[in-house]
Design a protein around this motif. Sequence first.
Motif, PDB file in Angstrom:
ATOM      1  N   GLY A 624     -17.759 -60.472  16.275  1.00 51.37           N
ATOM      2  CA  GLY A 624     -18.861 -60.227  17.195  1.00 51.37           C
ATOM      3  C   GLY A 624     -18.982 -61.217  18.328  1.00 51.37           C
ATOM      4  O   GLY A 624     -19.971 -61.181  19.078  1.00 51.37           O
ATOM      5  N   LYS A 625     -18.001 -62.089  18.512  1.00 45.78           N
ATOM      6  CA  LYS A 625     -18.074 -63.045  19.603  1.00 45.78           C
ATOM      7  C   LYS A 625     -17.943 -62.338  20.952  1.00 45.78           C
ATOM      8  O   LYS A 625     -17.288 -61.313  21.076  1.00 45.78           O
ATOM      9  N   SER A 626     -18.575 -62.926  21.936  1.00 45.40           N
ATOM     10  CA  SER A 626     -18.575 -62.325  23.265  1.00 45.40           C
ATOM     11  C   SER A 626     -17.210 -62.434  23.928  1.00 45.40           C
ATOM     12  O   SER A 626     -16.497 -63.421  23.763  1.00 45.40           O
ATOM     13  N   MET A 627     -16.854 -61.391  24.651  1.00 53.95           N
ATOM     14  CA  MET A 627     -15.682 -61.449  25.511  1.00 53.95           C
ATOM     15  C   MET A 627     -16.081 -62.029  26.853  1.00 53.95           C
ATOM     16  O   MET A 627     -17.272 -62.238  27.136  1.00 53.95           O
ATOM     17  N   ARG A 628     -15.118 -62.319  27.691  1.00 50.38           N
ATOM     18  CA  ARG A 628     -15.396 -62.906  28.999  1.00 50.38           C
ATOM     19  C   ARG A 628     -15.656 -61.804  30.030  1.00 50.38           C
ATOM     20  O   ARG A 628     -14.765 -61.378  30.748  1.00 50.38           O
ATOM     21  N   GLN A 629     -16.906 -61.322  30.036  1.00 53.02           N
ATOM     22  CA  GLN A 629     -17.364 -60.316  30.984  1.00 53.02           C
ATOM     23  C   GLN A 629     -16.498 -59.059  30.982  1.00 53.02           C
ATOM     24  O   GLN A 629     -16.230 -58.471  32.034  1.00 53.02           O
ATOM     25  N   VAL A 630     -16.061 -58.656  29.813  1.00 54.11           N
ATOM     26  CA  VAL A 630     -15.298 -57.410  29.697  1.00 54.11           C
ATOM     27  C   VAL A 630     -16.285 -56.257  29.556  1.00 54.11           C
ATOM     28  O   VAL A 630     -17.102 -56.235  28.640  1.00 54.11           O
ATOM     29  N   ASP A 711      -8.466 -58.706  40.730  1.00 54.05           N
ATOM     30  CA  ASP A 711      -7.310 -59.377  40.138  1.00 54.05           C
ATOM     31  C   ASP A 711      -7.432 -59.432  38.623  1.00 54.05           C
ATOM     32  O   ASP A 711      -7.201 -60.464  37.990  1.00 54.05           O
ATOM     33  N   ASP A 712      -7.863 -58.308  38.023  1.00 60.22           N
ATOM     34  CA  ASP A 712      -7.990 -58.184  36.570  1.00 60.22           C
ATOM     35  C   ASP A 712      -9.059 -59.090  35.983  1.00 60.22           C
ATOM     36  O   ASP A 712      -9.121 -59.288  34.786  1.00 60.22           O
ATOM     37  N   GLY A 713      -9.917 -59.652  36.803  1.00 60.99           N
ATOM     38  CA  GLY A 713     -11.025 -60.441  36.276  1.00 60.99           C
ATOM     39  C   GLY A 713     -12.326 -59.872  36.777  1.00 60.99           C
ATOM     40  O   GLY A 713     -12.388 -59.236  37.827  1.00 60.99           O
ATOM     41  N   LEU A 714     -13.415 -60.056  36.057  1.00 64.51           N
ATOM     42  CA  LEU A 714     -14.695 -59.473  36.428  1.00 64.51           C
ATOM     43  C   LEU A 714     -15.601 -60.532  37.042  1.00 64.51           C
ATOM     44  O   LEU A 714     -15.741 -61.617  36.509  1.00 64.51           O
ATOM     45  N   VAL A 715     -16.196 -60.194  38.168  1.00 63.84           N
ATOM     46  CA  VAL A 715     -17.148 -61.103  38.811  1.00 63.84           C
ATOM     47  C   VAL A 715     -18.355 -60.282  39.236  1.00 63.84           C
ATOM     48  O   VAL A 715     -18.258 -59.070  39.413  1.00 63.84           O
ATOM     49  N   PRO A 716     -19.507 -60.879  39.379  1.00 60.48           N
ATOM     50  CA  PRO A 716     -20.697 -60.143  39.808  1.00 60.48           C
ATOM     51  C   PRO A 716     -20.463 -59.485  41.162  1.00 60.48           C
ATOM     52  O   PRO A 716     -19.758 -60.024  42.010  1.00 60.48           O
ATOM     53  N   PRO A 717     -21.023 -58.298  41.380  1.00 55.18           N
ATOM     54  CA  PRO A 717     -20.784 -57.580  42.626  1.00 55.18           C
ATOM     55  C   PRO A 717     -21.229 -58.342  43.862  1.00 55.18           C
ATOM     56  O   PRO A 717     -20.666 -58.169  44.932  1.00 55.18           O
ATOM     57  N   ALA A 718     -22.252 -59.206  43.748  1.00 54.38           N
ATOM     58  CA  ALA A 718     -22.729 -59.937  44.915  1.00 54.38           C
ATOM     59  C   ALA A 718     -21.667 -60.866  45.484  1.00 54.38           C
ATOM     60  O   ALA A 718     -21.693 -61.223  46.649  1.00 54.38           O
ATOM     61  N   ASP A 719     -20.701 -61.260  44.639  1.00 58.13           N
ATOM     62  CA  ASP A 719     -19.694 -62.215  45.086  1.00 58.13           C
ATOM     63  C   ASP A 719     -18.601 -61.584  45.929  1.00 58.13           C
ATOM     64  O   ASP A 719     -17.909 -62.272  46.656  1.00 58.13           O
TER      65      ASP A 719
END
Length: 740
Positions: A624-630, A711-719
């Motif tokens: 149940g550990k969190s993924m990195r913004q997946v 680039d296969d990483g997730l960032v907030p849309p504002a960025d």
Amino acid sequence: MAGNRKSQRIEPSFHESEGREDDDFHVGADDRVTGGGGRKGRGKPAKASRGRRGAGRRREPSLGFFGLVRRLFYWCIVLGIWGAIGVGGLVLYYGARMPSATSWAIPARPPNVKILAVDGAIIANRGLTGGEALSLEDMSPYIPQAVIAIEDRRFYSHFGIDPLGLARAVITNIASGRTVQGGSTLTQQLAKNMFLSPERTLERKVQEVLLSLWLEHKYTKDQILAMYLNRVFFGSNSYGVEAASRRYFNKSARDVNLGEAAVLAGLLKAPSRLSPARDPEAAEARAQVVLGAMREEGYVTDAEIKTAMSQTPARAKRYWSGAEHYAADMVMSQLPGMIGDVTEDLVIDTTIDLDLEKKADEAIKATLDKDGAKLNASQAALVSIDGTGAIRALVGGRDYADSQFDRASKAKRQPGSAFKPFVYATALEQGRSPLSVRNDAPVKIGKWTPENYDQKYRGEVTLANALAHSLNTIAAQLVMEVGPSEVVKLAKRLGIESELQANASIALGTSEVTLVELTSAYAPFMNGGYKATPHIIRRISTADGKVLYENTYDNPPRVLSPEIVSMMNGMMERVITEGTGKNARIPGWQAAGKTGTTQSFRDALFVGYTSNLTTGVWFGNDDGKSMRQVTGGGLPARAWSQFMIAAHKGLSPSPLFGTGIGQTPANEDTRPAPEGDQLFDIISRTLGTEERPTDTGAAVATGEGGAVAVDDGLVPPADVGSRRQTGTHRTTLLDVLLGG
């Protein structure tokens, strides 16, 4: 004087000389009168004679070499007779404690369950043995040759017990000072394995001999050898050559080559220690010994030995590997509920397509291998079903060899926004339409204040747009409008079987479900509104062809009206063409689906469908550990797309139900209506119900609720900029026409 002497004359004595065979009389030298001793001798003749006879009795004659041999032979016969009497007594004693020989019978081999794919290919053999029984004619001829050469060279000439082999083993063990060689024949080993306990006692050994003699009397040598090869333990829960061959070489014993047969025969000495799954080098070394024995017995030539020795050693995994074993486990878990206890060999015809199974496994592994470690995602699952609910592919985890837990059918997880289609379908059934408008603004339901993923609000939006971009506020409003209990009813109707909490948060998928049931509940959108009960078993038959069970999913009930299905397909198609599921696009095919992400990125899902298959994918961690913004629009959508592209290769594209022919342009706001998709298209274009979204720059793949993948990483849309709906005009006429 002369007369005196004559009267004192000593008469000669007569006796038989030892060692003579005639009856002549002879005078011994001691019986003659010698000079100087006449008088003295005359006084004690009898006494002297007695002394000489006594001296003769004390002297033992020499036996010589042949005499010793005769005496040894004599005592051997005596001891042999007494030994035979003793052994006979033991045999009678322990034999009397056994059941009557008339009641002896070969115990039934534990039943095997052969599990087949749709094309008849074997997925797996399950049961206590792990493989079906083969006749000698069906298995590779190298197998019996290798076993006889290394285990019992005189198998075809002895009568169940091999005295020469036993003597050789005794001498070898005495010379080495330890037990290095056994004297049991294959018949004795079979008797022990079938009838007796493994304890080493005199009683068990006597019973083993008696049973061996009985086996040799009742069955032919080939029958005994076949029974042995189909029952002997080869390690790794494999009993019999078929199970061992599939376990170690992933092939049938029918197709085993010389080198592989040598490995199997070598296992019999120490199945666990010499297993190629545990110690490939030790298994190969033992196989070389077996090959040498086969050459000595004339089974193979030097050229064949050279070829076999040059082959790459078997590199078996420690456990079964391959995603198809998740499917086999599912079959075995369902079997008792269909026919009860398994008491005979069975053949199970399943719905699994091994080609799709392989493609699904590859898609999961490729995605995890590429990004799993970077994004802290260690596990994934996939299930793909057709319009009838037949499971075509099932992947329960990253690697069956590492973990046999099936995360597709046994793990219950929150579906997140992947549950929203049931909320929207309920709203449509109660009169709303895809173009019904709601206000995307802060909402408070009791103490609960749902927020959008990007914590931004878009004002008035249509339901179609809200679903495409997975707006939480709109889903929360809808569930309160239609009632949580009504949403639960619809979800149950479509196929969700897990317990669902009828509360407001159900809009965001807070009740746990399995991936299999969630995916099957999407299938009515694909097949035109019929329930698709998930199933993997098509038919259960006995080995002789008697059908014990056959499924009846060919006449499913309707659970959604065609109009609702048509509208939902149009709405969920936009999830892929312009919403959170862009990574799930399939070139040339219409596809629809929904992303799902749970709190703190613990779970990420994408469930979608074409007109051909409905597939669900989950990514996460067992602990149940969190993924990195997946999000559901990230790894799951990409794995879904990879699998579905491969699964549809070579097939002719066909449209989704109720959407017309061809791919709907991504920037067209045209949705099908109950009266037909053409009328819906005309009305929506005429009234201008939505502003067209505009791109802010280069195309980016959006994640859940507006998160984007760069680039296969997730960032907030504002960025990185966003693609937002700025507002719409409320259209009452269309709502009236469509019942909204």
